[in-house]
Each structure stands twice: as structure tokens, then as C-alpha cells.
Design a protein around this motif. Structure first.
Motif, PDB file in Angstrom:
ATOM      1  N   GLN A   1       0.811  -1.208   0.000  1.00 35.67           N
ATOM      2  CA  GLN A   1       0.000   0.000   0.000  1.00 35.67           C
ATOM      3  C   GLN A   1       0.849   1.264   0.000  1.00 35.67           C
ATOM      4  O   GLN A   1       0.342   2.348  -0.230  1.00 35.67           O
ATOM      5  CB  GLN A   1      -0.902   0.018   1.240  1.00 35.67           C
ATOM      6  CG  GLN A   1      -1.791  -1.200   1.372  1.00 35.67           C
ATOM      7  CD  GLN A   1      -2.612  -1.121   2.633  1.00 35.67           C
ATOM      8  OE1 GLN A   1      -3.339  -0.172   2.859  1.00 35.67           O
ATOM      9  NE2 GLN A   1      -2.494  -2.124   3.465  1.00 35.67           N
ATOM     10  N   SER A   2       2.123   1.129   0.287  1.00 34.44           N
ATOM     11  CA  SER A   2       2.954   2.308   0.499  1.00 34.44           C
ATOM     12  C   SER A   2       3.721   2.737  -0.749  1.00 34.44           C
ATOM     13  O   SER A   2       4.569   3.622  -0.671  1.00 34.44           O
ATOM     14  CB  SER A   2       3.951   2.033   1.636  1.00 34.44           C
ATOM     15  OG  SER A   2       4.717   0.873   1.360  1.00 34.44           O
TER      16      SER A   2
ATOM     17  N   PRO B   1       2.947   4.583  -3.591  1.00 36.87           N
ATOM     18  CA  PRO B   1       2.898   6.019  -3.888  1.00 36.87           C
ATOM     19  C   PRO B   1       3.594   6.865  -2.819  1.00 36.87           C
ATOM     20  O   PRO B   1       4.246   7.864  -3.136  1.00 36.87           O
ATOM     21  CB  PRO B   1       1.400   6.316  -3.939  1.00 36.87           C
ATOM     22  CG  PRO B   1       0.763   5.004  -4.277  1.00 36.87           C
ATOM     23  CD  PRO B   1       1.607   3.976  -3.588  1.00 36.87           C
ATOM     24  N   VAL B   2       3.441   6.471  -1.560  1.00 40.11           N
ATOM     25  CA  VAL B   2       4.088   7.211  -0.479  1.00 40.11           C
ATOM     26  C   VAL B   2       5.605   7.106  -0.601  1.00 40.11           C
ATOM     27  O   VAL B   2       6.328   8.108  -0.456  1.00 40.11           O
ATOM     28  CB  VAL B   2       3.630   6.693   0.899  1.00 40.11           C
ATOM     29  CG1 VAL B   2       4.469   7.323   2.015  1.00 40.11           C
ATOM     30  CG2 VAL B   2       2.155   7.007   1.119  1.00 40.11           C
TER      31      VAL B   2
ATOM     32  N   THR C   1       7.342   6.624  -3.277  1.00 39.33           N
ATOM     33  CA  THR C   1       7.766   7.445  -4.418  1.00 39.33           C
ATOM     34  C   THR C   1       7.848   8.914  -4.021  1.00 39.33           C
ATOM     35  O   THR C   1       8.819   9.620  -4.343  1.00 39.33           O
ATOM     36  CB  THR C   1       6.778   7.280  -5.588  1.00 39.33           C
ATOM     37  OG1 THR C   1       6.763   5.914  -6.000  1.00 39.33           O
ATOM     38  CG2 THR C   1       7.174   8.171  -6.760  1.00 39.33           C
ATOM     39  N   LEU C   2       6.830   9.384  -3.303  1.00 38.29           N
ATOM     40  CA  LEU C   2       6.828  10.770  -2.845  1.00 38.29           C
ATOM     41  C   LEU C   2       7.990  11.029  -1.900  1.00 38.29           C
ATOM     42  O   LEU C   2       8.650  12.074  -1.980  1.00 38.29           O
ATOM     43  CB  LEU C   2       5.500  11.086  -2.149  1.00 38.29           C
ATOM     44  CG  LEU C   2       5.366  12.492  -1.531  1.00 38.29           C
ATOM     45  CD1 LEU C   2       5.540  13.568  -2.602  1.00 38.29           C
ATOM     46  CD2 LEU C   2       4.017  12.640  -0.837  1.00 38.29           C
TER      47      LEU C   2
ATOM     48  N   ARG D   1       0.836  17.138  -1.742  1.00 40.56           N
ATOM     49  CA  ARG D   1       0.747  15.864  -2.462  1.00 40.56           C
ATOM     50  C   ARG D   1       0.390  14.722  -1.523  1.00 40.56           C
ATOM     51  O   ARG D   1      -0.369  13.820  -1.891  1.00 40.56           O
ATOM     52  CB  ARG D   1       2.081  15.564  -3.158  1.00 40.56           C
ATOM     53  CG  ARG D   1       2.420  16.520  -4.289  1.00 40.56           C
ATOM     54  CD  ARG D   1       3.661  16.041  -5.020  1.00 40.56           C
ATOM     55  NE  ARG D   1       4.141  17.014  -5.986  1.00 40.56           N
ATOM     56  CZ  ARG D   1       5.193  16.826  -6.764  1.00 40.56           C
ATOM     57  NH1 ARG D   1       5.883  15.691  -6.691  1.00 40.56           N
ATOM     58  NH2 ARG D   1       5.564  17.763  -7.620  1.00 40.56           N
ATOM     59  N   ASP D   2       0.927  14.764  -0.313  1.00 44.45           N
ATOM     60  CA  ASP D   2       0.623  13.705   0.658  1.00 44.45           C
ATOM     61  C   ASP D   2      -0.849  13.760   1.071  1.00 44.45           C
ATOM     62  O   ASP D   2      -1.492  12.720   1.270  1.00 44.45           O
ATOM     63  CB  ASP D   2       1.531  13.852   1.877  1.00 44.45           C
ATOM     64  CG  ASP D   2       1.633  12.554   2.677  1.00 44.45           C
ATOM     65  OD1 ASP D   2       1.429  11.471   2.085  1.00 44.45           O
ATOM     66  OD2 ASP D   2       1.927  12.626   3.878  1.00 44.45           O
TER      67      ASP D   2
ATOM     68  N   LEU E   1      -2.787  12.147  -1.732  1.00 44.33           N
ATOM     69  CA  LEU E   1      -2.676  10.697  -1.674  1.00 44.33           C
ATOM     70  C   LEU E   1      -3.616  10.120  -0.618  1.00 44.33           C
ATOM     71  O   LEU E   1      -4.300   9.117  -0.857  1.00 44.33           O
ATOM     72  CB  LEU E   1      -1.234  10.284  -1.367  1.00 44.33           C
ATOM     73  CG  LEU E   1      -0.201  10.453  -2.477  1.00 44.33           C
ATOM     74  CD1 LEU E   1       1.187  10.078  -1.965  1.00 44.33           C
ATOM     75  CD2 LEU E   1      -0.564   9.605  -3.688  1.00 44.33           C
TER      76      LEU E   1
ATOM     77  N   GLN F   1      -7.310  10.188  -1.610  1.00 46.48           N
ATOM     78  CA  GLN F   1      -7.677   9.275  -2.690  1.00 46.48           C
ATOM     79  C   GLN F   1      -7.360   7.816  -2.380  1.00 46.48           C
ATOM     80  O   GLN F   1      -7.593   6.938  -3.212  1.00 46.48           O
ATOM     81  CB  GLN F   1      -6.934   9.685  -3.971  1.00 46.48           C
ATOM     82  CG  GLN F   1      -7.247  11.101  -4.441  1.00 46.48           C
ATOM     83  CD  GLN F   1      -6.260  11.614  -5.463  1.00 46.48           C
ATOM     84  OE1 GLN F   1      -5.295  10.938  -5.828  1.00 46.48           O
ATOM     85  NE2 GLN F   1      -6.484  12.835  -5.945  1.00 46.48           N
ATOM     86  N   SER F   2      -6.855   7.557  -1.184  1.00 41.39           N
ATOM     87  CA  SER F   2      -6.340   6.225  -0.861  1.00 41.39           C
ATOM     88  C   SER F   2      -7.441   5.257  -0.420  1.00 41.39           C
ATOM     89  O   SER F   2      -8.032   5.427   0.647  1.00 41.39           O
ATOM     90  CB  SER F   2      -5.280   6.337   0.242  1.00 41.39           C
ATOM     91  OG  SER F   2      -4.877   5.062   0.668  1.00 41.39           O
TER      92      SER F   2
ATOM     93  N   ASN G   1      -1.860  13.703   8.969  1.00 40.60           N
ATOM     94  CA  ASN G   1      -2.371  13.539   7.615  1.00 40.60           C
ATOM     95  C   ASN G   1      -3.581  12.597   7.583  1.00 40.60           C
ATOM     96  O   ASN G   1      -4.587  12.868   6.923  1.00 40.60           O
ATOM     97  CB  ASN G   1      -1.273  12.998   6.694  1.00 40.60           C
ATOM     98  CG  ASN G   1      -1.634  13.137   5.229  1.00 40.60           C
ATOM     99  OD1 ASN G   1      -2.404  14.011   4.842  1.00 40.60           O
ATOM    100  ND2 ASN G   1      -1.078  12.273   4.409  1.00 40.60           N
TER     101      ASN G   1
END
Length: 272
Positions: free
Chosen positions: A110-111, A113-114, A116-117, A140-141, A144, A147-148, A214
Motif C-alpha cells: 500500500q505504500s 505512492p508514499v 515514491t513521494l 501531495r501527501d 494521496l 484518494q487512498s 495527515n
């Protein structure tokens, strides 16, 4: 009347057979296919809730017959078709499936995209402009998180985790991995800029607070969609403000004061 001591060979054989059957079921493609089918049902349900604005009952579509039917939308190379019997061989009662599905979803990657950021942010924050990049990374976080689907699932799985130790352990692993990613960013950025933290504070503290902020903002937004806590035009948000405030308070600028001593000075208290 015979007992287990009289038939120890039979008992060992039965135990061995059960262990072998368990291993066979765990490693069988059909078992994973059943779990992947459940993931698709959950994701579809949560996306539908985004579309129509309501979720009547969590996991409404997670029923045995729906999971079996959903196999048709998954892998084409399955050796056999799903049946009620093969499902019950693995999970009976159905609550066992829900528990395994929760762990499966939590352990999925699940991580991505995180991570990558985090990689991009580590480079951008290590040199040059700082405050502007913090705002951009935080924005951006927040996107994410908003939309997660995995994050929404974690919110729903919290009740299950309170009753299922295995689910709770999987949840702990997820948060450890996410927090570790942001802690590593803090460590690298602080080292690159020659910064140190005030006594008694750690980068793990900073990362834990930011992750919690967040996700808390994402939960608030899910319940109050008209108030997102971010401005899509300026790409600034509440998380960026909080991150800068924490940074300013956590970094030791040479006075070697604790956070409490700093607060007293600012407030004009006894240590001012």
C-alpha cells in the motif's frame, strides 16, 4: 475404548495430514484468488461510496456467494472454479475469511505512492528552497491520503483489529513501514542541512506526528467533504503549515533547550 495413546501413529498421521492440507490450501492459487476477489469487492464498494456520497453498511457486498462469483473477474489461469465447498474448506465460518482478507489487504503493498513521494521529497528538501517544498510535499501527501482506498480500508478495519490480534499486528506493520519511510526522509534531510533536534526529541516522533495528522485530516475530510483543509490553487494546506510549525519548534538552533523550555520562553514564563 481406545484413546490417543493407543493410536499415537494414527494421531500423528492425522496431525500431519492436517498440517499438509493447511499448507496446500495456503499455497493454492484458488486461496489467493478468493482473497483478491474480496479486495476487488471492497475497492468497488468504497469507490461507489465516493460516487454516491454514502456507504450504507461497511462490507455490504462481502458475502460468500459474491466472493465466489467475483472470481470470474480475476485470474484466467485458475486450475479450478470456485465453489461453496472449496470456499468452506478454507473458511468456515465466514468471519475467518473477513479476518484473513483484512490481513491480506493490510499486507498488500500500500505504500508504493508514499515511497515514491518520499524519494522525490528527500532530494528536493535536502538543498535549496525549504518552506515551499514542504508545502508542495505536504499537499501531495494530503491528495494521496484523500484518494487512498487502502487508507479508507484501514479506517474500517480498526474495529476488527480491536478483536483480532492478527489483524492488529498487520495494522501495526503497515504503520511501522509508513512511519519509517518519513523518518528516513527526516534523517537524510536533517543530515544534509546539518540540523539537529532539541533534546528529548527524535525524527521518529516527528514522522509519527505527521503521519497521524495527515490521516486525521483525511478522516475529517471524508466526513466533511466540503472542507478539505487544502487549497488546490495555491497547493498549500493545513498539513504543510503543521509540518513547518513542527520543524521550527523541533530544530535546535544552538540554545540546546528542550521543547518545554522553549515554550516557556516564548510564553514569557518562568524560564523566559
Amino acid at each position: 475404548m481406545l484413546d490417543e495413546d493407543d493410536l499415537s501413529g494414527v494421531v500423528r498421521n492425522v496431525q500431519r495430514s492436517r498440517a499438509e492440507a493447511t499448507k496446500r490450501f495456503v499455497n493454492h492459487p484458488l486461496t489467493r484468488a478468493y482473497l483478491e476477489a474480496g479486495v476487488r469487492l471492497v475497492e468497488r464498494e468504497l469507490r461507489a461510496a465516493d460516487t454516491d456520497g454514502q456507504l450504507t453498511r461497511p462490507f455490504e457486498t462481502l458475502r460468500r456467494e459474491n466472493v465466489i462469483a467475483e472470481l470470474a473477474n480475476g485470474r484466467r489461469e485458475l486450475p479450478i472454479r470456485g465453489t461453496v465447498g472449496s470456499f468452506r474448506d478454507r473458511w468456515d465460518p465466514f468471519s475467518g475469511y473477513l479476518s484473513d482478507l483484512a490481513r491480506f489487504m493490510l499486507r498488500m503493498r500500500q505504500s508504493g505512492p508514499v515511497n515514491t513521494l518520499v524519494r522525490q521529497a528527500t532530494v528536493a528538501l535536502s538543498d535549496g528552497d525549504f518552506a515551499a517544498v514542504v508545502h508542495e510535499v505536504a499537499y501531495r501527501d494530503m491528495l494521496l491520503a484523500a484518494q487512498s482506498i487502502p487508507l479508507r480500508f484501514r479506517f474500517l478495519a480498526m474495529t476488527l483489529a480491536a478483536q483480532d490480534q492478527a489483524v492488529a499486528e498487520a495494522m501495526t506493520t503497515v504503520y511501522h513501514d509508513i512511519t519509517h519511510a518519513w523518518k528516513s526522509l527526516c534523517d537524510e534531510v536533517f543530515a544534509a542541512r546539518g540540523l539537529t533536534l532539541r533534546p528529548g526529541l527524535t525524527t521518529d516522533d516527528l514522522a509519527t506526528i505527521l503521519v497521524a495528522l495527515n490521516e486525521g485530516l483525511a478522516l475529517r475530510t471524508a466526513n466533511e467533504p466540503d472542507h478539505t483543509f487544502r487549497d488546490d490553487e495555491t497547493r498549500h494546506g493545513l498539513l504543510g503549515q503543521a509540518a513547518l510549525a513542527l520543524f521550527a519548534a523541533f530544530v535546535d538552533k544552538g540554545d540546546h533547550s528542550t521543547l518545554e523550555e522553549l515554550a516557556e520562553r516564548i510564553a514569557g514564563g518562568k524560564d523566559a
